[in-house]
Design an enzyme around this catalytic site. Structure first.
Site, PDB file in Angstrom:
ATOM      1  N   ARG A  27       0.813  -1.213   0.000  1.00 14.15           N
ATOM      2  CA  ARG A  27       0.000   0.000   0.000  1.00 14.15           C
ATOM      3  C   ARG A  27       0.848   1.265   0.000  1.00 14.15           C
ATOM      4  O   ARG A  27       0.330   2.362   0.000  1.00 14.15           O
ATOM      5  CB  ARG A  27      -0.962  -0.010   1.194  1.00 14.15           C
ATOM      6  N   VAL A  28       2.162   1.111   0.024  1.00 15.91           N
ATOM      7  CA  VAL A  28       3.001   2.302  -0.053  1.00 15.91           C
ATOM      8  C   VAL A  28       3.249   2.644  -1.520  1.00 15.91           C
ATOM      9  O   VAL A  28       3.185   3.788  -1.928  1.00 15.91           O
ATOM     10  CB  VAL A  28       4.318   2.099   0.704  1.00 15.91           C
TER      11      VAL A  28
END
Lengths: 57, 505
Positions: B368-369
């Site tokens: 999710r980064v």
């Protein structure tokens, strides 16, 4: 004499039960409820041992 | 080493001189019940949650339950630590919460969750300690994850990039290569100034020994600490192990350095905690876990962070591992940890057995980064592989029905097949970023399309050799600039054409 000083310090009336315990090797150990005041020789030797084990060379 | 008596005598004498006789007050309690390494203690009125207490013969325990008229204590130690403890024994407060030695002197060491060395390399000399349990850094103390943490694994660095300070879960069934992936990530930190901590929870000692041997062999042990609570340790030690590892890693983070910590694995950790909780008579919940399993994992993983520059800009990257049963990622602990972390790498046994190793399921794995955790060069080439692979997997299912395929579909299938092959990688052979970029570039530009799938890996090996001997500057440029600008791309293209001619012959 010990009794008077302790009673004075804590400020409460108390009954004393004394017992002779040879495993302390000497000194006094005072048990008040869940608190133990330890002035026994055994305790001193243990403290000293812990201290020497930690000593940095 | 020669033992000098006079020196030792003088040290002892000095210590004796410093010793002062003093009365000390202890708060004590008495054991009312003991069994399964759990003791119930009457007394200990003002004891703190998580405080260490001392039983006779120097057996230690940790306070885990505070009740109205008694205290629940978990006892530490190897096999049956409670064997000599009986009803009526005196328990003494120490006034300390559990803490471990931290700092540089822990690198290269194997310790137990209480910070005692297990590797027989002598005592650990440090005067810095950290409590096992600590608050996580506040939001204002942090900054966004922006640097990449190279794992050296093509599939991860290209598609599921991990940033410094991120928490990325590795999840999969037994025997799918979860630990190997984590070990690769540690090996790849060599020379990158990232300190590593490997926490082994409830594993067999032989497994951990082989991990240590591998790390030693690749020279990775010198920047790594192993925290070991093996399957022989009590549940209480297994429960504490990850917090110990975290404290060791935090020290590096707070001193402005980068650290990487592997928790292998958190499902065993939850099981140890379940055992403790049930023995402490806490009410069971889903799958018999207590109500706060989420909390034990969230408070652990929240301590991973990228600190802001005022605090030194250090980071702690956490890679927890969770083992699933028959691929079920919807059971209790996996869903919890998935929701806490910033992404997961999902390993599948079917892929593993069909020879795709690392067995990463690209569809279910995410970070999710995202792109911020990648170098620019990697970002430039990696965008397309995910798409290529997704299309390939979709078409693969479609063509299984024996449908006729047109030319473009054929091309997509060919490309996908080769990309899958290209992302395979042997264990313990992490690749530097520049090499990954060069090879993936070759893949997305179609240099692999017309060679047989079986030779893709040979192509890869020979390509690195060729570039190293004929065009070493390309690798250096990519590594130095971290960008694939037009000049470099041009010369890489040129090199690829020349190499291909030679390779096909």
């Amino acid at each position: 004499m010990i009794r008077d000083r302790i009673a004075g310090k804590i400020g409460k009336k108390m009954n004393f039960f004394t017992r002779y315990d040879p495993s302390l090797l000497g000194g006094v150990q005072l048990v008040i409820g869940n608190t133990v005041m330890d002035g026994s020789v055994k305790r001193r030797i243990e403290d000293l041992r812990a201290r020497l084990m930690k000593a940095r060379v | 080493m020669e033992i000098r008596h006079d020196e030792i005598t003088s040290i002892i004498r000095k210590e004796l001189e410093k010793y002062k006789v003093e009365m000390r007050t202890d708060e004590v309690g008495t054991v009312i019940q003991v069994g399964d390494a759990i003791a119930r203690v009457y007394g200990l009125d003002d004891v703190m949650m998580g405080e260490l207490v001392k039983f006779p013969e120097d057996v230690m325990g940790i306070v885990l339950n505070l009740e109205e008229d008694n205290v629940g204590v978990a006892i530490f130690g190897p096999d049956n630590p409670d064997r000599n403890i009986k009803e009526g024994d005196i328990v003494t407060r120490t006034g300390e919460v559990a803490r471990v030695p931290v700092g540089k002197s822990l690198l290269g060491r194997v310790i137990d969750p209480l910070g005692k060395p297990l590797d027989g390399k002598g005592p650990i000399h440090t005067d810095k300690y950290r409590p096992l349990e600590a608050n996580s850094p506040a939001i204002l103390d942090r900054q966004p994850v922006k640097e990449s943490l190279q794992t050296g694994i093509k599939a991860i660095d290209a598609m599921i990039p991990i940033g410094k300070g991120q928490r990325e879960l590795i999840i999969g069934d037994r025997q799918t290569g979860k630990t190997a992936l984590a070990i690769d990530a540690i090996i790849n930190q060599k020379g990158k100034n990232v300190k590593c901590v490997y926490v082994a929870i409830g594993q067999r000692v032989s497994n951990v020994v082989s991990v240590a041997t591998v790390l030693e062999k690749y020279g990775a042990m010198e920047y790594t600490t192993i925290v070991l609570a093996s399957s022989l340790s009590t549940a209480s030690l297994q429960f504490l192990a990850p917090y110990t590892g975290c404290a060791v890693g935090e020290e590096f983070m707070y001193s402005g350095e980068n650290a990487l910590i592997i928790y292998d694995d958190l499902s065993k950790h939850a099981q140890a905690y379940r055992q403790l909780s049930l023995l402490l008579r806490r009410p069971p919940g889903r799958e018999a876990y207590p109500g706060d399993v989420f909390y034990i994992h969230s408070r652990l993983l929240e301590r991973a962070a990228k600190l802001n520059d005022k605090l030194g800009g250090g980071s702690l990257t956490a890679i927890p591992i969770v083992e699933t049963q028959a691929g079920d990622i919807t059971s209790y602990v996996p869903t919890n940890v998935i929701s806490i972390t910033d992404g997961q790498i999902y390993l599948e046994s079917s892929l593993f057995y069909s020879g795709i190793r690392p067995a990463i399921n690209v569809g279910l794995s995410v970070s999710r980064v995202g792109g911020k955790a990648q170098s620019k060069a990697m970002r430039q080439v990696s965008g397309k592989i995910r798409l290529d692979l997704a299309q390939y997997n979709e078409l693969l299912m479609f063509t299984q029905f024996g449908a006729e395929v047109d030319k473009t579909t054929q091309a997509q299938l060919m490309r996908g097949e080769r990309m899958v092959e290209a992302l395979k990688q042997d264990v313990y052979s992490p690749l530097p970023m520049a090499r990954q970029v060069m090879f993936i570039y070759a893949g997305i530009k179609g240099y692999l399309d017309d060679i047989p799938t079986q030779t893709v890996r040979k192509f890869e090996a020979k390509l690195y050799e060729f570039i190293e001997s004929h065009y070493p500057e390309i690798e250096k440029e990519i590594e130095g600039k971290q960008v694939l600008d037009e000049a470099v791309a041009g010369s890489l293209e040129n090199a690829l054409v020349k190499f291909k001619e030679k390779f096909v012959k």
